[in-house]
Enzyme design. Structure first.
Site: not given
Length: 569
Positions: A94-95, A216-217, A269, A353
């Site tokens: 994914n990312d 996060r991230d 995100e 997603w």
């Protein structure tokens, strides 16, 4: 610059230097050194996740026994494998994260489950390239450990060894990323002494912990005017983007929060921040924030805000938000760091997603968009907007496929045969005739449409159409039969220039991927496509009014990676 103007910056730097003496624990609460302590803001509830990290998508690969099942390759894995878009050999991707140019190679790190084609057991996969198109697979760069999965983050070149963790003053590459468990998401630091091939964790991790399971991230940039590292990071369930500063990548102090702002969504995100040039002169700061779910088209989307950043606080220029895509399958946009001449380049995950773990491939899932060069441009109404264009694709072109049509009469069409299974690039500019004056009232809404059809003899079709008299473009993947799922909606549209019968389009069709750049890149549509049989012809149609084609070029694109695809080579 006057002494008064420089005073706040000197005060902040003094504060950051002072904090370094106290260690990471002394700043984990997020208060600035020159402000009174503030009460801790509410956090996402720990109760919502028991066996996997807190996010709005399930991670089935984390469930017991999943990795014990053999990965089985099917014919669909070959049929839908892109030729020029990066995809993993096996497993789930994914990312994108950690995007950086080291002076020789472009690095693509990515969220990766190497064991199964489902999200979970997140590692950092890795590939390198000299042109962002021909990728070479590398060993996994950061592993899942007992401390959690290796969620999204970034890499930077610590060329002055501000961290003090490298053996020489020349420094090296550092990664800052989220370690995620069901109960906590904290920020880890790791360094590489082999130019990004592998990373060793800092002995005193985490370097930032605010006691949240929804934090996060991190994305880090060096802000030259204030001479400090700045971290942009998501307080996901609070719909806030937090800004932190450091002089050494180890000790971080809270600067400000942005938001809630923009789409409601569930999780915010993958924030990114960059000063991007404005066509015609100047530049503005752009803050990108990914939202999942909650996109207007359903599921995942990336939004952006244009404004100013002073090294401490991001201030949007107005109340308008933009979306990077009018379709459904571009998420977690990430910007490249250390690009020559300040070029702004991004890659996004080509997925959503809502259905990414149910796609018809079985041994691999996930693809990346092509690299895109970014700029800011004023549109027809005067709004400043993001413009995107594919970077470097011209180098992949084969001999042009003949398609000599320059005029299509109303109610007629023309068609060309496509090479079987290959990647294609279509560049067109078209002007639709004026609307006839003697139409019945009921026909006025259906006239003046120009349609691009990719189809096959089994009746499947993928259409991209332009409605000249409403100034809108559509994309329709509904008539492809290779995949069906409730959230895999088929039709999308975008507004182009009003009162303009002209449109230009640049599209790339590559196995299961489609990228559309219209209106000079102001309107971009990214979509997964799954025909049950190869698309074998391209047809151009005009209805209600004729159309003049000022430019039409159709190219096959050469395969760039050693993957098994429908085309050998």
């Amino acid at each position: 610059m006057t002494d008064d103007a420089s005073a706040p910056r000197l005060s902040r730097r003094f504060a950051l230097s002072s904090l370094a003496a106290f260690g990471a624990a002394g700043i984990s609460g997020g208060a600035r050194a020159d402000e009174p302590a503030k009460s801790t803001p509410p956090q996402a509830p720990d109760r919502t996740r028991k066996s996997e990290p807190n996010s709005s998508h399930p991670e089935p690969a984390d469930q017991p026994g999943v990795t014990a099942h053999p990965v089985i390759k099917t014919q669909s894995d070959v049929l839908y494998r892109p030729l020029i878009h990066f995809s993993p050999t096996t497993g789930f991707m994914n990312d994108p994260n950690g995007l950086i140019f080291d002076g020789t190679h472009y690095h693509l790190y990515y969220q990766y489950d190497p064991f199964a084609p489902y999200a979970g057991h997140v590692h950092w996969g890795h590939a390198i390239s000299t042109d962002m198109l021909h990728w070479e697979d590398q060993p996994i760069a950061i592993d899942e450990t007992k401390d959690g999965e290796a969620f999204t983050g970034c890499t930077v070149l610590d060329v002055k060894n501000t961290s003090g963790l490298f053996d020489t003053d020349k420094g090296g590459m550092a990664a800052i990323y989220t370690r995620a468990t069901p109960h906590k998401q904290t920020q880890y630091l790791a360094i590489s002494k082999d130019n990004g091939q592998s990373f060793t964790e800092y002995a005193h991790n985490p370097v930032l912990d605010i006691g949240s399971n929804s934090f996060r991230d991190p994305k880090i940039l060096f802000h030259k005017p204030t001479n400090q590292w700045v971290m942009v990071i998501a307080k996901s369930r609070l719909h806030q983007i937090a800004f932190y500063a450091s002089i050494d990548l180890i000790h971080w102090t809270h600067l400000s929060d942005f938001g809630p702002s923009g789409l409601f969504g569930v999780d915010y995100e993958c924030p990114n921040l960059l000063e991007i040039p404005v066509e015609g002169g100047g530049s503005r700061w752009v803050l990108f924030v990914s939202v999942n779910p909650g996109g207007p088209t359903g599921g995942s989307i990336t939004q952006y805000f244009i404004g100013d950043f002073d090294g401490s606080r991001f201030t949007p220029g107005d109340t308008v938000i933009g979306l990077t895509d009018f379709a459904k399958d571009a998420y977690a946009l990430q910007l490249y760091d250390n690009m020559p001449n300040g070029e702004a380049v991004a890659i996004a995950w080509l997925g959503n997603w809502q259905y990414c773990q149910e796609l018809p491939t079985h041994s691999w899932r996930g693809a990346m968009t092509l690299p895109r060069t970014l700029a800011l441009r004023h549109d027809a109404a005067g709004w400043l907007r993001l413009a995107q264009k594919p970077r470097g694709v011209e180098a992949l072109r084969g001999a042009e496929i003949a398609f000599p049509t320059r005029r299509i009469a109303a109610g007629s069409s023309t068609q060309a045969t496509l090479p079987l299974g290959g990647a294609l690039e279509l560049v067109m500019s078209v002007t639709v005739d004026e609307r006839p004056h003697d139409l019945p009232l009921g026909d006025k809404g259906r006239t003046g449409r120009f349609v691009i059809v990719f189809g096959n003899e089994q009746g499947e079709s993928l259409t991209i159409g332009f409605d000249a008299f409403s100034g809108q473009l559509w994309l329709d993947r509904n008539d492809l039969n290779g995949f069906s799922q409730p959230f895999f909606t088929g039709q999308f549209s975008t507004a182009l220039n009003p009162d303009d019968r002209h449109f230009d389009i640049h599209l790339i069709l590559d196995a299961c991927t489609l990228e559309i750049f219209a209106n000079g890149g102001l309107s971009v549509g990214t979509a997964l496509i799954f025909p049950s049989n190869p698309l074998t012809f391209l047809r151009l149609e005009a209805s209600g009014a004729g159309a003049s084609i000022e430019n039409l070029a159709l190219y096959p694109l050469k395969k760039t990676m050693p993957r098994e695809t429908a085309v050998s080579g």
